[in-house]
Design an enzyme around this catalytic site. Structure first.
Site, PDB file in Angstrom:
ATOM      1  N   LYS A 155       2.120 -13.139   1.082  1.00 46.06           N
ATOM      2  CA  LYS A 155       0.454 -13.240   1.623  1.00 46.06           C
ATOM      3  C   LYS A 155       1.014 -15.015   2.388  1.00 46.06           C
ATOM      4  O   LYS A 155       0.971 -15.995   1.370  1.00 46.06           O
ATOM      5  CB  LYS A 155      -0.552 -13.274   0.608  1.00 46.06           C
ATOM      6  CG  LYS A 155      -1.620 -12.451   1.652  1.00 46.06           C
ATOM      7  CD  LYS A 155      -1.971 -11.315   1.903  1.00 46.06           C
ATOM      8  CE  LYS A 155      -2.762 -10.922   2.351  1.00 46.06           C
ATOM      9  NZ  LYS A 155      -3.277  -9.174   2.592  1.00 46.06           N
ATOM     10  N   ASP A 193      -4.348 -10.210   7.896  1.00 42.53           N
ATOM     11  CA  ASP A 193      -5.166 -10.011   7.615  1.00 42.53           C
ATOM     12  C   ASP A 193      -6.406 -10.195   8.289  1.00 42.53           C
ATOM     13  O   ASP A 193      -6.437 -10.381   9.190  1.00 42.53           O
ATOM     14  CB  ASP A 193      -4.954 -10.402   6.193  1.00 42.53           C
ATOM     15  CG  ASP A 193      -5.620 -10.186   4.950  1.00 42.53           C
ATOM     16  OD1 ASP A 193      -4.989  -8.793   4.849  1.00 42.53           O
ATOM     17  OD2 ASP A 193      -6.941 -10.213   4.501  1.00 42.53           O
TER      18      ASP A 193
HETATM   19  N1  GLU Z   1      -3.382  -6.810   5.569  1.00 43.52           N
HETATM   20  C1  GLU Z   1      -2.428  -6.189   5.560  1.00 43.52           C
HETATM   21  C2  GLU Z   1      -2.797  -5.703   4.448  1.00 43.52           C
HETATM   22  O1  GLU Z   1      -3.310  -6.256   3.088  1.00 43.52           O
HETATM   23  C3  GLU Z   1      -1.504  -6.550   5.869  1.00 43.52           C
HETATM   24  C4  GLU Z   1      -0.023  -6.710   5.591  1.00 43.52           C
HETATM   25  C5  GLU Z   1       0.698  -6.299   6.787  1.00 43.52           C
HETATM   26  O2  GLU Z   1       1.389  -5.750   7.940  1.00 43.52           O
HETATM   27  O3  GLU Z   1       2.077  -6.700   6.547  1.00 43.52           O
HETATM   28  O4  GLU Z   1      -1.780  -5.073   3.334  1.00 43.52           O
END
Ligand code: GLU
Length: 439
Positions: free
Chosen positions: A118, A158
């Site tokens: 993340k 996100d």
């Molecule tokens: N931000 C999204 C999540 O919390 C998607 C992450 C992604 O597609 O890599 O899973």
């Protein structure tokens, strides 16, 4: 847990996320002495590495602005680091570590080979011009690009990072690395993006709810649904729920809640996107535009009577008091779509009342799963039709639901989806770590 609390005393979201997982996997862990012998928990709660960097950029007034950028590469036992980037003033290491930790289990649940990561920045997109967003994204990527790659670490969107931001980030990566690869997901449809990715988190969440409901012989048709937020995830959930005949009667923003007893329709759903694009982060204008809607300043969507609650905004947005209010109003299902959207007190209330409750890492996994499908298409240099991707998304959500039921069914028949999701994700990652030795 006690050691972590001393070591990271000020990282409350991270500690909350770890505690929730450890509590639910305890008995399974104790049945596997080989995990304890290999110190799997101690190794799992520590990110592989964290990058922190300065992001300087020039705003439209010619002023120099400085933000902090981060990427947490948490765990790569089952695949390259994978997870979104969050641009929001609240972003700090605790929030990104909690999100990265959650992402490990969520990605494992998708059945696709993706590790957990993340990143993001404390940059506030609110009120910024398009040119400012572009300059910020370019400056952010100027630092990040050396640490990511299509087989190393694949960021995505996100909160605060959508298709526009991914475009600017990708453009800069491509210029610096001199390669056009699937280094980011959520790309535009003409340059490597996957059909259905923009809708996937919300669609997947509604597919998951359908499975929960069918298990207890109920159907989503005619159900009243309260959703929080009005961003990409809320939009996808409102779209699919409405298509399937449910009535989405509430959405919300930081400024308050909208109650619309008539429910959403195509025009209202399209207006949600328009509101989001305006970068003002307010939902109030919805009630000015649609006479059937009322705006309640400062209220949450949880004060509105509904059958199903779907938190789609931020962590800890639904607390113990909100849960009590929902239960008193007759809510019998809560599907968490935001990451850690419910506080531990709220979850305890729902579980005590024996209503259907499922955690974000299961319910919202359709987003990252479709990112995984985007990576596959990029690696194969092909693109699948919307029907093909949607079919695969359906199948993945069905498998996740199945795994939750398999690992979460209690002796009295109640399904503890939280436990089911955590145990299913943990078993896969822990086994992979064990097989790969001490690294
Ligand atoms: N931000 C999204 C999540 O919390 C998607 C992450 C992604 O597609 O890599 O899973």
């Amino acid at each position: 847990m006690a050691r972590l609390k001393v070591k990271h005393a000020d990282e409350k979201e991270y500690l909350q996320a770890v505690q929730e997982v450890l509590e639910t996997i305890e008995d399974v862990y104790n049945r596997h002495p080989e995990f304890e012998d290999s110190r799997i928990i101690e190794r799992l709660v520590e990110p592989d590495r964290i990058f922190t960097f300065k992001v300087t950029w020039v705003d439209d007034n010619g002023e120099i602005q400085t933000n902090t950028g981060y990427r947490v590469q948490f765990n790569s036992a089952i695949g390259p680091y994978k997870g979104g980037l969050r641009f929001h003033p609240s972003v700090n290491l605790s929030i990104l570590k909690f999100l990265g930790f959650e992402q490990i289990f969520k990605n494992a649940l998708t059945t696709l080979p993706m590790g957990g990561g993340k990143g993001g920045s404390d940059f506030n997109p609110k009120g910024k011009s398009d040119a400012e967003i572009m300059r910020f994204c370019q400056a952010f990527m100027l630092e990040l690009w050396r640490n990511i790659g299509p087989d190393t670490d694949v960021p995505a969107g996100d909160v605060g990072v959508g298709g526009r931001e991914i475009g600017y980030l990708f453009g800069m990566y491509k210029k610096l690395a001199r390669e056009h690869t699937g280094v980011l997901t959520g790309k535009g449809m003409t340059w490597g993006g996957s059909l259905i990715r923009p809708e996937a988190t919300g669609f997947g969440a509604v597919y998951f709810v359908q499975h929960m409901l069918h298990r207890v012989d109920r159907d989503i048709r005619g159900m009243k649904i309260a959703i929080s937020g009005f961003g990409n995830v809320a939009w996808g959930a409102a779209t699919k729920a409405t298509q399937l005949g449910a009535r989405v009667i509430a959405i919300s923003g930081p400024d308050g809640a909208i109650y619309d007893p008539e429910g959403m329709n195509d025009e209202k759903i399209a207006y949600m996107l328009e509101l989001r694009r305006s970068n003002n982060d307010v939902v109030a204008p919805f009630a000015d535009k649609f006479p059937s809607a009322t705006f309640y300043p400062g209220k949450k969507a949880w004060s509105i009577k509904c059958d199903i609650a779907m938190p789609c905004a931020y962590q800890n947005e639904l607390d113990g008091d909100d849960a009590k209010e929902l239960l008193a109003n007759g809510t019998w299902c809560c599907a968490e779509v935001s990451n850690m959207g419910c506080t531990p007190e709220a979850i305890a209330e729902f579980q005590k009342a024996r209503i259907l409750f499922a955690p974000g890492k299961a319910v919202n996994a359709g987003g990252v799963a479709t990112s995984g499908l985007e990576m596959t298409q990029n690696a194969m240099h092909i693109s699948w039709s919307a029907e093909e991707v949607d079919r695969k998304l359906h199948e993945i959500m069905s498998n996740i639901h199945h795994a939750c039921v398999q690992y979460g069914t209690q002796p009295d028949g109640y399904v503890n989806y939280l436990k089911g999701a955590n145990v299913a994700g943990f078993m896969k990652v822990a086994t992979a770590m064990l097989e790969q030795g001490v690294i």
